[in-house]
Design a protein around this motif. Structure first.
Motif, short mmCIF file in Angstrom:
data_model
loop_
_atom_site.label_atom_id
_atom_site.label_comp_id
_atom_site.label_asym_id
_atom_site.label_seq_id
_atom_site.Cartn_x
_atom_site.Cartn_y
_atom_site.Cartn_z
N SER A 1 -1.53 -51.17 5.88
CA SER A 1 -1.08 -50.86 4.52
C SER A 1 -1.22 -49.36 4.30
N ASP A 2 -0.36 -48.81 3.47
CA ASP A 2 -0.40 -47.38 3.19
C ASP A 2 -1.75 -47.00 2.58
N LYS A 3 -2.26 -45.85 2.99
CA LYS A 3 -3.56 -45.32 2.54
C LYS A 3 -4.73 -46.19 3.03
N MET A 4 -4.49 -46.94 4.10
CA MET A 4 -5.56 -47.75 4.69
C MET A 4 -6.59 -46.82 5.33
N PRO A 5 -7.88 -47.01 5.05
CA PRO A 5 -8.90 -46.17 5.68
C PRO A 5 -9.03 -46.47 7.16
N LEU A 6 -9.43 -45.47 7.91
CA LEU A 6 -9.66 -45.68 9.33
C LEU A 6 -10.80 -46.68 9.53
N ASN A 7 -10.67 -47.51 10.54
CA ASN A 7 -11.66 -48.52 10.87
C ASN A 7 -12.92 -47.84 11.42
N LYS A 8 -14.02 -47.96 10.71
CA LYS A 8 -15.26 -47.26 11.07
C LYS A 8 -15.92 -47.83 12.33
N ASN A 9 -15.52 -49.03 12.74
CA ASN A 9 -16.09 -49.62 13.95
C ASN A 9 -15.47 -49.07 15.23
N VAL A 10 -14.37 -48.33 15.08
CA VAL A 10 -13.63 -47.83 16.25
C VAL A 10 -13.82 -46.33 16.36
N LYS A 11 -14.36 -45.89 17.49
CA LYS A 11 -14.78 -44.50 17.65
C LYS A 11 -13.60 -43.55 17.81
N GLN B 1 -10.14 -42.28 17.24
CA GLN B 1 -9.01 -42.42 16.34
C GLN B 1 -8.20 -41.12 16.38
N TYR B 2 -6.88 -41.27 16.26
CA TYR B 2 -6.00 -40.12 16.45
C TYR B 2 -5.05 -39.97 15.26
N ALA B 3 -5.63 -39.97 14.07
CA ALA B 3 -4.84 -39.78 12.84
C ALA B 3 -5.80 -39.42 11.72
N PRO B 4 -5.30 -38.72 10.70
CA PRO B 4 -6.15 -38.41 9.53
C PRO B 4 -6.52 -39.68 8.77
N ASP B 5 -7.62 -39.58 8.04
CA ASP B 5 -8.11 -40.68 7.20
C ASP B 5 -7.79 -40.34 5.75
N PRO B 6 -7.08 -41.18 5.01
CA PRO B 6 -6.59 -42.52 5.36
C PRO B 6 -5.26 -42.46 6.12
N LEU B 7 -4.87 -43.58 6.68
CA LEU B 7 -3.60 -43.69 7.38
C LEU B 7 -2.45 -43.72 6.37
N ARG B 8 -1.37 -43.04 6.71
CA ARG B 8 -0.21 -43.01 5.82
C ARG B 8 0.99 -43.65 6.50
N ILE B 9 1.75 -44.37 5.72
CA ILE B 9 2.86 -45.15 6.27
C ILE B 9 3.92 -44.28 6.93
N LYS B 10 4.25 -43.14 6.33
CA LYS B 10 5.30 -42.31 6.91
C LYS B 10 4.90 -41.77 8.28
N LYS B 11 3.64 -41.39 8.43
CA LYS B 11 3.16 -40.90 9.71
C LYS B 11 3.22 -42.00 10.77
N MET B 12 2.81 -43.20 10.41
CA MET B 12 2.85 -44.30 11.38
C MET B 12 4.29 -44.70 11.71
N GLN B 13 5.17 -44.66 10.73
CA GLN B 13 6.58 -44.95 11.00
C GLN B 13 7.17 -43.93 11.97
N GLN B 14 6.80 -42.67 11.82
CA GLN B 14 7.29 -41.63 12.72
C GLN B 14 6.79 -41.87 14.14
N ARG B 15 5.53 -42.30 14.26
CA ARG B 15 4.98 -42.55 15.60
C ARG B 15 5.66 -43.74 16.27
N VAL B 16 5.90 -44.78 15.49
CA VAL B 16 6.60 -45.94 16.05
C VAL B 16 8.02 -45.57 16.44
N GLN B 17 8.69 -44.76 15.63
CA GLN B 17 10.03 -44.28 15.97
C GLN B 17 10.02 -43.56 17.31
N GLN B 18 9.09 -42.64 17.48
CA GLN B 18 9.01 -41.88 18.72
C GLN B 18 8.68 -42.79 19.91
N ASN B 19 7.77 -43.70 19.71
CA ASN B 19 7.38 -44.65 20.75
C ASN B 19 8.57 -45.50 21.18
#
Length: 434
Positions: free
Chosen positions: A207-217, A219-237
């Motif tokens: 979900s947009d503005k979802m906080p990074l999961n603190k149990n996972v060491k 992480q390669y994105a700013p906190d919180p996660l933003r939908i547009k950034k993740m959409q761009q990464r999926v597009q590139q992938n």
């Protein structure tokens, strides 16, 4: 029961002997999740050539990488693949103690071995264990756009050239290891244009503005996660995968042009998947399904066409499977299990799947229930993968779940002994009287 088993053995004995000298084309991508493939249920993906392999062969829809000791998850995954040892024994492999590798075993069995692309495994130098190598790429590219061309193009063209010019009487094993779609996700604009970022739908576990999961060491994105950034990464992938798929088509066509396509076992797989924000994770060092699973497709005479096999397996099980398919007998111990019985009938081979990331995360899956344990905090997550495949409903705090958690922890403890896992879970085991 005994009669059915005997008939199965006789069938596979006949089938194996009929193609013991088949060529092997082993294609591996990097960081490709099940979501990045049309044949695995994503209609937005444009992957016609890999999809065609899936139609002609068997697809394992729940193939897992056991885990990692390195933030570069590909190193453990590929080391387990090349040497056939479970996670923690693979961690101890170096140039001096490396057991006989996959290509060396095939060489000893009469195969000519070739490799081009990414090499990122422990143990011996790649040029020591293959008869011939093309351009060998590092695990982490600074750029795909080299002076000689795009790295995906180079890897594919060398594979095509090998097939076209191969004249040896021996069958060949060609290991074609693409860096794609690993970062930096650089490809041609025409591939980006196929996937407008604003149109990309992310799963329910994001979900947009979802906080990074603190149990996972890692992480390669700013906190919180933003939908547009993740959409761009999926597009590139996705663009990188489609670029790669086009060249996989070129390699397949080279086999057909040489009239050896039907005499070649083809494997397509990846070393692991990746999370694009699912469960608050931007990366791959986690035990959620998008990261720990990856495609595994086998096209071989005994692989039923257009078959999806749902049994949970390990990606590295493909190696003893290949040995069975070509009737290769080896005295070396392989920890992973052949999938040949599953090619005949989709049935469970293991009672559980063990997963591990560093000493930070442990997981166990059995009877479609998945337990994730965080040893340093004692936190638990329990998911029903049948009803909740995206792992959105943590059931661990429900009273009704205690017996399930106890059962799964029992399985986990057995796997710790089997894999020489030294991570201390005694407090958690004690809490559940195990």
């Amino acid at each position: 029961m005994k009669k059915t088993f005997l008939l199965t053995i006789l069938f596979f004995g006949f089938t194996i002997s009929s193609y013991a000298q088949m060529n092997i084309l082993f294609i591996e991508s990097d960081d490709q999740s099940n979501q990045a493939l049309g044949a695995y249920g994503n209609p937005a993906m444009i992957t016609p050539n890999i999809d065609r392999l899936a139609k002609e062969g068997s697809s394992f829809t729940a193939a897992y990488n056991m885990g990692c000791w390195s933030p570069a998850v590909c190193i453990p995954s590929r080391t387990m693949l090349i040497y056939g040892k479970y996670l923690w024994e693979s961690q101890e492999i170096n140039k001096q103690n490396a057991p006989k590798s996959l290509p060396e075993k095939l060489h000893d069995s009469g195969y000519y071995t070739f490799m081009t692309g990414k090499w990122h495994a422990m143990g011996k130098n790649v040029k020591e264990i293959f008869d011939e190598t093309g351009s060998i790429q590092p695990g982490q590219l600074k750029t795909y756009n080299s002076p000689a061309g795009h790295i995906t193009d180079i890897t594919a063209s060398e594979a095509v050239s090998f097939v076209k010019t191969y004249k040896n009487d021996k069958p060949f094993f060609a290991y074609v290891a693409f860096n794609a779609p690993h970062v930096p996700r650089q490809t041609k604009q025409k591939y980006y244009d196929l996937y407008p970022a604003d149109n990309i739908k992310l799963p329910a576990s994001f979900s947009d503005k979802m906080p990074l999961n603190k149990n996972v060491k890692y992480q390669y994105a700013p906190d919180p996660l933003r939908i547009k950034k993740m959409q761009q990464r999926v597009q590139q992938n996705n663009a990188m995968v489609t670029h790669m798929d086009a060249h996989i088509g070129d390699i397949i066509q080279a086999l057909k042009d040489k009239n050896i396509y039907d005499n070649t076992i083809i494997v397509f797989t990846s070393d692991h998947g990746i999370n694009f924000g699912e469960n608050g994770v931007a990366g791959k060092v986690c035990l959620y399904e998008p990261s720990v699973t990856a495609p595994l497709i086998i096209k071989a005479p005994s692989a039923k066409p257009n078959t999806k096999i749902t049994s949970r397996v390990y990606l590295q099980d493909v190696v003893p499977t290949l040995f069975d398919l070509i009737d290769l007998e080896t005295t070396d111990t392989i920890d992973f299990e052949s999938l040949v019985p599953l090619l005949a009938e989709d049935k469970e081979t293991r009672s559980s799947i063990y997963l591990a990331m560093f000493d930070d995360q442990r997981g166990i899956i059995s009877k479609n229930k998945k337990l994730i344990v965080y040893p340093k905090t004692g936190n638990l997550e329990l998911y029903d993968l049948t009803d909740d495949p995206w792992e959105t409903k943590n059931l661990s705090t429900k009273k009704i779940s205690k017996s399930t958690i106890t059962y799964l922890l029992t399985q986990l403890k057995e796997w710790q002994l089997k894999t020489l896992d030294k991570t201390d879970l005694s407090d958690i085991y004690l809490k559940f009287s195990i």
